[in-house]
Scaffold this motif. Structure first.
Motif, mmCIF file in Angstrom:
data_model
loop_
_atom_site.group_PDB
_atom_site.id
_atom_site.type_symbol
_atom_site.label_atom_id
_atom_site.label_comp_id
_atom_site.label_asym_id
_atom_site.label_seq_id
_atom_site.Cartn_x
_atom_site.Cartn_y
_atom_site.Cartn_z
ATOM 1 N N LEU A 48 -9.839 2.251 6.185
ATOM 2 C CA LEU A 48 -8.510 2.732 5.797
ATOM 3 C C LEU A 48 -8.191 4.110 6.378
ATOM 4 O O LEU A 48 -7.247 4.766 5.925
ATOM 5 N N ARG A 49 -8.989 4.565 7.351
ATOM 6 C CA ARG A 49 -8.813 5.863 8.006
ATOM 7 C C ARG A 49 -9.023 7.017 7.031
ATOM 8 O O ARG A 49 -8.349 8.051 7.092
ATOM 9 N N THR A 62 -6.364 2.312 -3.699
ATOM 10 C CA THR A 62 -5.963 2.062 -2.319
ATOM 11 C C THR A 62 -4.522 1.545 -2.243
ATOM 12 O O THR A 62 -4.096 1.051 -1.189
ATOM 13 N N LEU A 117 -3.910 -1.950 -0.853
ATOM 14 C CA LEU A 117 -4.355 -2.308 0.496
ATOM 15 C C LEU A 117 -5.644 -3.117 0.465
ATOM 16 O O LEU A 117 -5.891 -3.920 1.365
ATOM 17 N N CYS A 118 -6.465 -2.900 -0.546
ATOM 18 C CA CYS A 118 -7.683 -3.686 -0.705
ATOM 19 C C CYS A 118 -7.430 -4.729 -1.788
ATOM 20 O O CYS A 118 -7.168 -4.379 -2.941
ATOM 21 N N CYS A 132 -3.635 7.673 -5.767
ATOM 22 C CA CYS A 132 -3.561 7.221 -4.375
ATOM 23 C C CYS A 132 -3.299 8.361 -3.399
ATOM 24 O O CYS A 132 -2.803 8.113 -2.289
ATOM 25 N N ILE A 173 -4.718 7.919 0.120
ATOM 26 C CA ILE A 173 -4.007 6.884 0.872
ATOM 27 C C ILE A 173 -2.683 7.427 1.403
ATOM 28 O O ILE A 173 -2.287 7.165 2.543
ATOM 29 N N HIS A 177 -0.349 5.886 4.679
ATOM 30 C CA HIS A 177 -0.060 4.540 4.194
ATOM 31 C C HIS A 177 1.073 4.596 3.165
ATOM 32 O O HIS A 177 1.156 5.535 2.369
ATOM 33 N N PRO A 178 1.964 3.609 3.151
ATOM 34 C CA PRO A 178 3.028 3.588 2.138
ATOM 35 C C PRO A 178 2.463 3.251 0.761
ATOM 36 O O PRO A 178 1.492 2.499 0.636
ATOM 37 N N ILE A 179 3.082 3.809 -0.271
ATOM 38 C CA ILE A 179 2.630 3.596 -1.649
ATOM 39 C C ILE A 179 3.817 3.135 -2.479
ATOM 40 O O ILE A 179 4.875 3.767 -2.467
#
Length: 496
Positions: free
Chosen positions: A121-122, A221, A224-225, A254, A257, A262-264
């Motif tokens: 996930l970077r 996450t 994402l997971c 988050c 993230i 990443h969008p949340i």
């Protein structure tokens, strides 16, 4: 070909098999083998909901010893034991052997898998470490993570044991970050994202760990997971289930993230780990309480379905006004009837169906029609009642000055307040002077000023012109009030 336990052979598991040594965090530059292993592990979790970790020989020996200890400890009786590191045994309490070593090996593997997911996930590989217990544990502190040691036997048949069997076969979603399962015999089924169940640990041995992801990891996450859903087939086997859990004082959020770009979504808000676990326990309790009701009472929604559900098509929900009865005595209608005719077989008793032998079930059709009429009448009555309440509420909210200027009379001359509120209120006329009382949306510079109505707009709105400044604004009739007659000198021309 037959398995050594008497179970027919099956194709090998479709899960990715990754060596634990290849995904373990280490100092120095990442080797190509590490990147391939991380990619394969995460891809298997996304596509199949699980993955397999291969332990090194030393750790595999510890797990094998713990499984053999579990069989000897339970002496052939189905049972389970929950081990937490740091907890002292009470007087007379016994524990299976090798639990501390197995807890240490499985905990190391779970943290390595978590770090591999973070890398994909970077994120930093240790980004989630602050949510976990300190390693090693401080003195007098009990671990939040847990190791469940279980031995399952043949399917029990008594009432209370049968409920335990039903619980074990129900789909399970773990609350922690990751879950590792080791067993001496396959028996874990996993549901993939397409809703298909498959035997995930087929062909796995004590040196193989089935990796599953929990709801805590999905929350931190931002979804994402994915969450793994699995169930135990409850076969004759010993198993170790390690759950890597957040510590009680952790805050699941988050922010890493979000920092990674990443969008949340809005639903992933920061929440204390203790509250997150309590909410998850409440959901599990609701599911299990529904399971227990049929065995504890006869007056429940499972054993006593509603009349509407009996008289409705299970596929379309339409009433069985076209019900047809089969030779076996079962009746169908709507979409389900078409399906039965296409299959030429009853979906209840699996008996053969001859379309030429079907005939109408007049009694069922009559009952379904009557219940449908009652249902429609009830819906119409509830809709009319809601509309009547809304009209009364709207009339109560209208100012008295507005009511007096918009009264409606019946044909015989009597006032009809209900009819007055049905239309849009227009209590003012063009050229009439008004006082701007305003509301929350009215600019402050207009509140308290005298104005003249210059135009009548739709839905009770007016365009008024302030007398002192000459500025115009658009206001609703509730924001205006008539100027007392002593202060007015008749209507004002629009050219003034």
């Amino acid at each position: 070909m037959t398995h050594r336990h008497g179970i027919p052979s099956a194709p090998s598991s479709p899960l990715a098999r990754v060596r634990l040594e290849d995904v373990s965090p280490h100092d120095g530059a990442a080797a190509p083998a590490y990147a391939r292993a991380v990619g394969a592990l995460v891809a298997s979790l996304a596509r199949r909901g699980a993955a397999v970790l291969e332990l090194p020989a030393s750790d595999a020996a510890v797990v094998r010893c713990a499984l053999e200890s579990a069989r000897a400890f339970f002496r052939g009786r189905p049972a389970a034991y929950l081990y937490r590191a740091g907890r002292t045994l009470e007087d007379g309490e016994l524990s299976p052997a090798c639990m501390a070593d197995a807890f240490r090996c499985l905990g190391k593997a779970a943290r390595a898998a978590l770090s591999a997911i973070a890398r994909h996930l970077r994120l930093r590989t240790d980004v989630f470490n602050h949510l976990l217990d300190d390693a090693p544990l401080p003195v007098n502190e009990v671990s939040s993570s847990e190791l469940l040691v279980a031995y399952s036997h043949e399917q029990p048949q008594s009432g209370q044991e049968l409920m335990g069997c039903l619980r074990s076969s129900m789909p399970v979603v773990d609350r922690g970050f990751v879950t590792l399962v080791a067993s001496d015999h396959p028996g874990i089924e996993v549901c993939d994202p397409n809703g298909h169940w498959y035997l995930a640990d087929w062909g796995s041995g004590p040196s193989d760990l089935l990796l599953l992801t929990g709801s805590s990891l999905s929350h931190v996450t931002a979804g994402l997971c994915p969450i793994s859903r699995y169930r135990d087939t409850n076969e004759n086997r010993a198993s170790l289930t390690f759950r890597l859990m957040p510590h009680a004082n952790a805050i699941l959020d988050c922010s890493p993230i979000l920092a990674a770009g990443h969008p949340i979504r809005q639903i992933y808000q920061p929440i204390p780990a203790s509250q997150f676990m309590d909410d998850s326990c409440a959901e599990e309790h609701d599911v299990f309480s529904h399971l227990e009701e049929p065995l504890q009472s006869q007056g429940n929604f499972v054993s006593d379905p509603s009349l509407r559900s009996v008289l409705s098509d299970p596929l379309s929900g339409a009433f069985l006004e076209d019900a047809m009865v089969l030779q076996c005595g079962h009746s169908f209608g709507g979409v389900m009837l078409k399906k039965v005719i296409e299959m030429a077989r009853c979906t209840i008793c699996n008996g053969e169906v001859d379309p030429a032998s079907l005939f109408p079930n007049l009694a069922l059709r009559a009952v379904a029609t009557v219940v449908k009429m009652e249902d429609d009448r009830r819906l119409f009555h509830n809709a009319a009642l809601r509309k009547r309440r809304k009209d009364v509420t709207d009339y109560a909210d209208v100012p008295k000055c507005t009511r007096s200027s918009s009264r409606v009379h019946d044909e015989d001359g009597a006032e009809n307040p209900a009819a007055a509120v049905k239309g849009v209120q227009y209590p003012f006329v063009v050229g009439e002077r008004v006082l701007i009382t305003g509301n929350k949306r009215t600019p402050e510079k207009f509140v308290g000023k005298k104005a003249v109505v210059t135009s009548q707009c739709l839905n009770g709105w007016y365009l008024v012109k302030a007398l002192d400044s000459g500025e115009s604004t658009r206001l609703q009739y509730r924001s205006l009030r008539k100027v007392p007659e002593l202060q007015t000198q008749g209507p004002v021309s629009l050219r003034d």
